[in-house]
Design a protein around this motif. Structure first.
Motif, PDB file in Angstrom:
ATOM      1  N   ALA A 173       0.763  -1.002  -0.120  1.00  0.00           N
ATOM      2  CA  ALA A 173      -0.319  -0.140   0.141  1.00  0.00           C
ATOM      3  C   ALA A 173       0.866   0.737   0.543  1.00  0.00           C
ATOM      4  CB  ALA A 173      -0.711  -0.316   0.932  1.00  0.00           C
ATOM      5  N   LYS A 174       2.471   0.991   0.490  1.00  0.00           N
ATOM      6  CA  LYS A 174       3.034   2.845   0.339  1.00  0.00           C
ATOM      7  C   LYS A 174       3.667   2.559  -1.084  1.00  0.00           C
ATOM      8  CE  LYS A 174       4.525   1.224   4.715  1.00  0.00           C
ATOM      9  NZ  LYS A 174       5.483   1.174   6.227  1.00  0.00           N
ATOM     10  N   ALA A 175       3.817   1.803  -1.350  1.00  0.00           N
ATOM     11  CA  ALA A 175       4.545   1.492  -2.888  1.00  0.00           C
ATOM     12  C   ALA A 175       4.203   2.784  -3.520  1.00  0.00           C
ATOM     13  CB  ALA A 175       4.553   0.259  -3.210  1.00  0.00           C
ATOM     14  N   ILE A 176       5.043   2.851  -3.991  1.00  0.00           N
ATOM     15  CA  ILE A 176       5.240   4.540  -5.389  1.00  0.00           C
ATOM     16  C   ILE A 176       5.328   3.602  -6.720  1.00  0.00           C
ATOM     17  CG2 ILE A 176       5.907   6.602  -6.084  1.00  0.00           C
ATOM     18  CD1 ILE A 176       5.189   6.411  -3.156  1.00  0.00           C
ATOM     19  N   PRO A 177       4.300   3.706  -7.671  1.00  0.00           N
ATOM     20  CA  PRO A 177       4.664   3.404  -8.964  1.00  0.00           C
ATOM     21  C   PRO A 177       5.478   3.435 -10.104  1.00  0.00           C
ATOM     22  CG  PRO A 177       2.395   3.621  -8.775  1.00  0.00           C
ATOM     23  CD  PRO A 177       2.608   4.433  -7.898  1.00  0.00           C
ATOM     24  N   TYR A 178       6.153   2.937 -10.394  1.00  0.00           N
ATOM     25  CA  TYR A 178       6.986   2.989 -11.884  1.00  0.00           C
ATOM     26  C   TYR A 178       6.644   3.838 -12.573  1.00  0.00           C
ATOM     27  CZ  TYR A 178      10.155   2.289 -15.257  1.00  0.00           C
ATOM     28  OH  TYR A 178      11.323   3.317 -16.567  1.00  0.00           O
ATOM     29  N   LYS A 223       1.186  14.497 -14.189  1.00  0.00           N
ATOM     30  CA  LYS A 223       1.660  13.399 -12.865  1.00  0.00           C
ATOM     31  C   LYS A 223       0.528  12.422 -13.019  1.00  0.00           C
ATOM     32  CE  LYS A 223       4.075  13.290  -8.966  1.00  0.00           C
ATOM     33  NZ  LYS A 223       4.082  13.751  -7.292  1.00  0.00           N
ATOM     34  N   ILE A 224      -1.000  12.985 -12.842  1.00  0.00           N
ATOM     35  CA  ILE A 224      -2.064  11.762 -12.676  1.00  0.00           C
ATOM     36  C   ILE A 224      -1.715  11.329 -13.465  1.00  0.00           C
ATOM     37  CG2 ILE A 224      -4.562  11.806 -12.494  1.00  0.00           C
ATOM     38  CD1 ILE A 224      -4.388  14.542 -11.400  1.00  0.00           C
ATOM     39  N   LEU A 225      -1.979  12.095 -15.225  1.00  0.00           N
ATOM     40  CA  LEU A 225      -2.108  11.044 -16.050  1.00  0.00           C
ATOM     41  C   LEU A 225      -0.534   9.665 -16.750  1.00  0.00           C
ATOM     42  CD1 LEU A 225      -2.360  10.186 -19.559  1.00  0.00           C
ATOM     43  CD2 LEU A 225      -1.122  12.471 -20.234  1.00  0.00           C
ATOM     44  N   GLN A 226       0.211  10.028 -15.919  1.00  0.00           N
ATOM     45  CA  GLN A 226       1.235   9.202 -15.792  1.00  0.00           C
ATOM     46  C   GLN A 226       0.889   8.337 -15.203  1.00  0.00           C
ATOM     47  OE1 GLN A 226       4.177  10.436 -14.188  1.00  0.00           O
ATOM     48  NE2 GLN A 226       5.966   9.696 -15.464  1.00  0.00           N
ATOM     49  N   GLN A 227      -0.028   8.123 -14.050  1.00  0.00           N
ATOM     50  CA  GLN A 227      -0.709   7.129 -13.278  1.00  0.00           C
ATOM     51  C   GLN A 227      -1.029   6.232 -13.761  1.00  0.00           C
ATOM     52  OE1 GLN A 227       1.938   6.209 -11.031  1.00  0.00           O
ATOM     53  NE2 GLN A 227       2.948   7.639 -11.218  1.00  0.00           N
ATOM     54  N   VAL A 228      -2.167   7.083 -15.159  1.00  0.00           N
ATOM     55  CA  VAL A 228      -3.864   6.476 -15.035  1.00  0.00           C
ATOM     56  C   VAL A 228      -2.776   5.660 -16.435  1.00  0.00           C
ATOM     57  CG1 VAL A 228      -5.380   7.510 -17.179  1.00  0.00           C
ATOM     58  CG2 VAL A 228      -5.043   8.479 -14.621  1.00  0.00           C
ATOM     59  N   VAL A 229      -2.161   5.992 -16.850  1.00  0.00           N
ATOM     60  CA  VAL A 229      -1.555   5.175 -18.300  1.00  0.00           C
ATOM     61  C   VAL A 229      -0.632   3.957 -17.358  1.00  0.00           C
ATOM     62  CG1 VAL A 229       0.269   4.971 -19.964  1.00  0.00           C
ATOM     63  CG2 VAL A 229      -0.934   7.279 -20.134  1.00  0.00           C
ATOM     64  N   ALA A 230       0.280   3.841 -16.222  1.00  0.00           N
ATOM     65  CA  ALA A 230       0.665   3.191 -15.524  1.00  0.00           C
ATOM     66  C   ALA A 230      -0.421   1.988 -15.450  1.00  0.00           C
ATOM     67  CB  ALA A 230       1.662   2.786 -15.191  1.00  0.00           C
ATOM     68  N   GLY A 231      -2.265   2.154 -15.487  1.00  0.00           N
ATOM     69  CA  GLY A 231      -2.844   1.592 -14.769  1.00  0.00           C
ATOM     70  C   GLY A 231      -3.236   2.005 -13.481  1.00  0.00           C
ATOM     71  N   ASP A 259      -7.605   4.907  -8.916  1.00  0.00           N
ATOM     72  CA  ASP A 259      -7.997   6.537  -8.049  1.00  0.00           C
ATOM     73  C   ASP A 259      -7.317   6.798  -6.598  1.00  0.00           C
ATOM     74  OD1 ASP A 259      -9.030   7.922 -10.504  1.00  0.00           O
ATOM     75  OD2 ASP A 259     -10.671   7.679  -9.631  1.00  0.00           O
ATOM     76  N   LYS A 260      -7.225   6.196  -5.437  1.00  0.00           N
ATOM     77  CA  LYS A 260      -6.692   5.872  -4.872  1.00  0.00           C
ATOM     78  C   LYS A 260      -4.787   6.404  -4.647  1.00  0.00           C
ATOM     79  CE  LYS A 260      -7.007   3.595   0.105  1.00  0.00           C
ATOM     80  NZ  LYS A 260      -7.381   2.744   0.686  1.00  0.00           N
ATOM     81  N   VAL A 261      -4.392   5.181  -5.327  1.00  0.00           N
ATOM     82  CA  VAL A 261      -3.049   5.743  -5.631  1.00  0.00           C
ATOM     83  C   VAL A 261      -2.422   6.717  -5.870  1.00  0.00           C
ATOM     84  CG1 VAL A 261      -1.295   4.349  -7.043  1.00  0.00           C
ATOM     85  CG2 VAL A 261      -2.624   2.223  -5.336  1.00  0.00           C
ATOM     86  N   ILE A 262      -2.816   7.151  -7.407  1.00  0.00           N
ATOM     87  CA  ILE A 262      -2.759   8.456  -8.118  1.00  0.00           C
ATOM     88  C   ILE A 262      -2.474   9.355  -7.180  1.00  0.00           C
ATOM     89  CG2 ILE A 262      -3.661   9.557  -9.526  1.00  0.00           C
ATOM     90  CD1 ILE A 262      -4.319   7.339 -11.367  1.00  0.00           C
ATOM     91  N   ALA A 263      -3.858   9.560  -6.025  1.00  0.00           N
ATOM     92  CA  ALA A 263      -3.934  10.170  -4.963  1.00  0.00           C
ATOM     93  C   ALA A 263      -2.874  10.620  -4.068  1.00  0.00           C
ATOM     94  CB  ALA A 263      -5.474  10.466  -4.139  1.00  0.00           C
ATOM     95  N   ARG A 264      -2.888   8.885  -3.528  1.00  0.00           N
ATOM     96  CA  ARG A 264      -0.832   8.976  -2.549  1.00  0.00           C
ATOM     97  C   ARG A 264      -0.645   9.795  -3.481  1.00  0.00           C
ATOM     98  NH1 ARG A 264      -0.948   4.223  -1.641  1.00  0.00           N
ATOM     99  NH2 ARG A 264       0.947   3.137  -2.579  1.00  0.00           N
ATOM    100  N   VAL A 265       0.073   9.219  -4.437  1.00  0.00           N
ATOM    101  CA  VAL A 265       1.174   9.613  -5.342  1.00  0.00           C
ATOM    102  C   VAL A 265       1.202  11.145  -5.328  1.00  0.00           C
ATOM    103  CG1 VAL A 265       2.641   9.631  -7.397  1.00  0.00           C
ATOM    104  CG2 VAL A 265       1.696   6.965  -6.046  1.00  0.00           C
ATOM    105  N   CYS A 266       0.496  11.924  -5.779  1.00  0.00           N
ATOM    106  CA  CYS A 266      -0.147  13.213  -6.136  1.00  0.00           C
ATOM    107  C   CYS A 266      -0.414  14.125  -4.797  1.00  0.00           C
ATOM    108  CB  CYS A 266      -0.988  13.208  -7.437  1.00  0.00           C
ATOM    109  SG  CYS A 266      -0.723  12.436  -9.345  1.00  0.00           S
ATOM    110  N   GLU A 267      -0.572  13.265  -3.829  1.00  0.00           N
ATOM    111  CA  GLU A 267      -0.894  14.466  -2.561  1.00  0.00           C
ATOM    112  C   GLU A 267      -2.286  14.927  -2.411  1.00  0.00           C
ATOM    113  OE1 GLU A 267       2.687  15.947  -1.712  1.00  0.00           O
ATOM    114  OE2 GLU A 267       3.946  14.143  -1.048  1.00  0.00           O
ATOM    115  N   ALA A 268      -3.396  14.182  -3.098  1.00  0.00           N
ATOM    116  CA  ALA A 268      -4.751  15.688  -3.514  1.00  0.00           C
ATOM    117  C   ALA A 268      -5.401  13.902  -2.983  1.00  0.00           C
ATOM    118  CB  ALA A 268      -4.409  15.210  -4.889  1.00  0.00           C
TER     119      ALA A 268
END
Length: 88
Positions: A22-27, A44-52, A55-64
């Motif tokens: 759960a703490k891992a940051i996606p590639y 940054k959001i697009l980058q995570q969307v493309v990685a699949g 929303d919860k993981v993207i929110a953590r990565v983007c601090e939103a």
């Protein structure tokens, strides 16, 4: 071959893995050919969307918040050209 038959030990190992996962940051995927008008947060959001990522993981990565991420994804779907047709 090692056989672990202790259910609490296995459950503890699974729980520990899930905590770390759960703490891992996606590639980071290269989105350099994305539309140039994207602001850094949308890029940054697009980058995570493309990685699949979810929303919860993207929110953590983007601090939103997940709600903010979902709203930005919905707004950007058509222009990013990465969302399925039913999402547009």
């Amino acid at each position: 071959m090692l056989m672990i038959e202790s259910a609490p030990l296995i459950a503890g190992q699974i729980a520990r893995f899930e905590e770390e996962w759960a703490k891992a940051i996606p590639y980071n995927i290269d989105v350099s050919d994305a539309p140039t008008e994207l602001d850094p947060q949308d890029r940054k959001i697009l980058q995570q969307v493309v990685a699949g990522e979810t929303d919860k993981v993207i929110a953590r990565v983007c601090e939103a918040s997940p709600w903010t991420v979902g709203r930005r994804i919905a707004r950007g779907c058509a222009s990013w050209q990465v969302c399925p047709p039913e999402a547009n």
